[in-house]
Design a protein around this motif. Structure first.
Motif, PDB file in Angstrom:
ATOM      1  N   THR A 166      30.506  44.358  31.665  1.00  0.00           N
ATOM      2  CA  THR A 166      31.654  43.811  30.976  1.00  0.00           C
ATOM      3  C   THR A 166      33.104  44.373  31.331  1.00  0.00           C
ATOM      4  O   THR A 166      33.142  45.532  31.846  1.00  0.00           O
ATOM      5  CB  THR A 166      31.548  43.591  29.284  1.00  0.00           C
ATOM      6  N   THR A 167      34.111  43.595  31.181  1.00  0.00           N
ATOM      7  CA  THR A 167      35.458  44.191  31.395  1.00  0.00           C
ATOM      8  C   THR A 167      35.959  44.977  30.055  1.00  0.00           C
ATOM      9  O   THR A 167      36.066  44.063  29.098  1.00  0.00           O
ATOM     10  CB  THR A 167      36.447  43.158  31.680  1.00  0.00           C
ATOM     11  N   THR A 168      36.308  46.303  30.204  1.00  0.00           N
ATOM     12  CA  THR A 168      37.271  46.828  28.982  1.00  0.00           C
ATOM     13  C   THR A 168      38.523  46.594  29.060  1.00  0.00           C
ATOM     14  O   THR A 168      39.279  47.009  30.127  1.00  0.00           O
ATOM     15  CB  THR A 168      36.531  48.309  28.910  1.00  0.00           C
ATOM     16  N   LYS A 169      39.212  45.927  28.043  1.00  0.00           N
ATOM     17  CA  LYS A 169      40.564  45.590  28.102  1.00  0.00           C
ATOM     18  C   LYS A 169      41.362  46.475  27.299  1.00  0.00           C
ATOM     19  O   LYS A 169      40.912  46.684  26.009  1.00  0.00           O
ATOM     20  CB  LYS A 169      40.658  44.270  27.448  1.00  0.00           C
ATOM     21  N   PHE A 170      42.374  47.159  27.799  1.00  0.00           N
ATOM     22  CA  PHE A 170      43.266  48.016  27.165  1.00  0.00           C
ATOM     23  C   PHE A 170      44.590  47.119  27.185  1.00  0.00           C
ATOM     24  O   PHE A 170      45.025  46.291  27.764  1.00  0.00           O
ATOM     25  CB  PHE A 170      43.529  49.061  27.874  1.00  0.00           C
ATOM     26  N   GLU A 206      48.385  56.029  35.354  1.00  0.00           N
ATOM     27  CA  GLU A 206      47.610  57.010  36.215  1.00  0.00           C
ATOM     28  C   GLU A 206      46.111  57.027  35.627  1.00  0.00           C
ATOM     29  O   GLU A 206      45.045  57.034  36.280  1.00  0.00           O
ATOM     30  CB  GLU A 206      48.082  58.507  35.941  1.00  0.00           C
ATOM     31  N   ALA A 207      46.030  57.106  34.232  1.00  0.00           N
ATOM     32  CA  ALA A 207      44.567  57.201  33.807  1.00  0.00           C
ATOM     33  C   ALA A 207      43.964  55.623  34.295  1.00  0.00           C
ATOM     34  O   ALA A 207      42.648  55.733  34.283  1.00  0.00           O
ATOM     35  CB  ALA A 207      44.710  56.952  32.146  1.00  0.00           C
ATOM     36  N   MET A 208      44.756  54.579  34.175  1.00  0.00           N
ATOM     37  CA  MET A 208      44.034  53.328  34.601  1.00  0.00           C
ATOM     38  C   MET A 208      43.446  53.418  36.025  1.00  0.00           C
ATOM     39  O   MET A 208      42.361  53.062  36.261  1.00  0.00           O
ATOM     40  CB  MET A 208      45.021  52.170  34.525  1.00  0.00           C
ATOM     41  N   ARG A 209      44.449  53.947  36.860  1.00  0.00           N
ATOM     42  CA  ARG A 209      44.287  54.134  38.353  1.00  0.00           C
ATOM     43  C   ARG A 209      42.659  54.949  38.359  1.00  0.00           C
ATOM     44  O   ARG A 209      41.842  54.665  39.341  1.00  0.00           O
ATOM     45  CB  ARG A 209      45.217  54.670  39.159  1.00  0.00           C
ATOM     46  N   LEU A 240      44.588  46.192  31.896  1.00  0.00           N
ATOM     47  CA  LEU A 240      45.490  46.682  31.061  1.00  0.00           C
ATOM     48  C   LEU A 240      46.521  45.918  31.065  1.00  0.00           C
ATOM     49  O   LEU A 240      47.128  45.193  31.924  1.00  0.00           O
ATOM     50  CB  LEU A 240      46.017  48.122  31.670  1.00  0.00           C
ATOM     51  N   ASP A 241      46.962  45.332  29.670  1.00  0.00           N
ATOM     52  CA  ASP A 241      47.872  44.442  29.372  1.00  0.00           C
ATOM     53  C   ASP A 241      48.853  45.518  28.936  1.00  0.00           C
ATOM     54  O   ASP A 241      48.763  46.080  27.943  1.00  0.00           O
ATOM     55  CB  ASP A 241      47.590  43.451  28.467  1.00  0.00           C
ATOM     56  N   VAL A 242      50.223  45.024  29.104  1.00  0.00           N
ATOM     57  CA  VAL A 242      51.537  46.149  28.718  1.00  0.00           C
ATOM     58  C   VAL A 242      52.371  44.727  27.989  1.00  0.00           C
ATOM     59  O   VAL A 242      52.855  44.005  28.564  1.00  0.00           O
ATOM     60  CB  VAL A 242      52.085  46.671  29.596  1.00  0.00           C
ATOM     61  N   LEU A 243      52.829  45.365  26.628  1.00  0.00           N
ATOM     62  CA  LEU A 243      53.599  44.524  25.945  1.00  0.00           C
ATOM     63  C   LEU A 243      54.601  45.177  25.277  1.00  0.00           C
ATOM     64  O   LEU A 243      54.249  45.811  24.611  1.00  0.00           O
ATOM     65  CB  LEU A 243      52.812  43.668  24.807  1.00  0.00           C
TER      66      LEU A 243
END
Length: 173
Positions: A128-132, A149-152, A163-166
């Motif tokens: 599954t895809t973990t979404k942040f 950097e953590a996502m990379r 990762l979604d950034v809002l």
């Protein structure tokens, strides 16, 4: 984030009007402007208050006139605070060392993060895809570079994640 003194005077006046209207028994402030101008308004209106220092903000990052001004404003704004809460021991020490507040009027909170004794670390689910989701101002001092950097790192380790950034881009430089 404005440094316009006219806007700041209006903000302090707004806080005073709000306090007169609401008539609170106690005000708890957080964020630099609320701590400073809310503290001033509470002093003028003779309402007890406590302040919460969640971080230092950009003004403390570099030496200079702005940092000196912010220290001076904090001294005025926190002068009559019943207690000043800190989420970080280093920030508490800095405020004490700068003479902003005396140690006996400070309280170091246990933290505002995740209780790792209650929420244990778990393996990522396979397949599954973990979404942040990041919600906040996009700025270096808020840790956006560390987040990317953590996502990379996760992706390089084969973790299926996104990762979604809002939030607004708030970097000044």
């Amino acid at each position: 984030r404005s440094t316009d003194p006219i806007k700041d005077i209006k903000l302090c006046s707004f806080y005073r009007r709000l306090i007169r209207e609401v008539k609170p028994n106690l005000v708890i402030t957080y964020s630099i402007k609320a701590n400073v101008y809310g503290g001033m308004a509470c002093r003028f209106e003779k309402v007890p208050y406590a302040a919460n220092i969640t971080g230092l903000g950009a003004a403390f990052q570099k030496a200079g006139l702005l940092k000196t001004l912010v220290i001076w404003l904090y001294r005025i704004g926190l002068k009559k605070a019943g207690v000043v809460f800190f989420e970080n021991a280093g920030n508490q020490k800095l405020f004490i060392d700068c003479g902003i507040v005396s140690k006996d009027r400070t309280c170091l909170l246990n933290g505002a993060g995740v209780n790792l004794e209650h929420f244990s670390v778990a393996e990522y689910p396979v397949g599954t895809t973990t979404k942040f989701l990041f919600v906040g101002r996009i700025m270096r001092e808020k840790g956006i570079d560390e987040l990317f950097e953590a996502m990379r790192l996760l992706i390089s380790e084969g973790i299926n994640c996104s990762l979604d950034v809002l939030g607004p881009f708030a970097e000044e430089d």
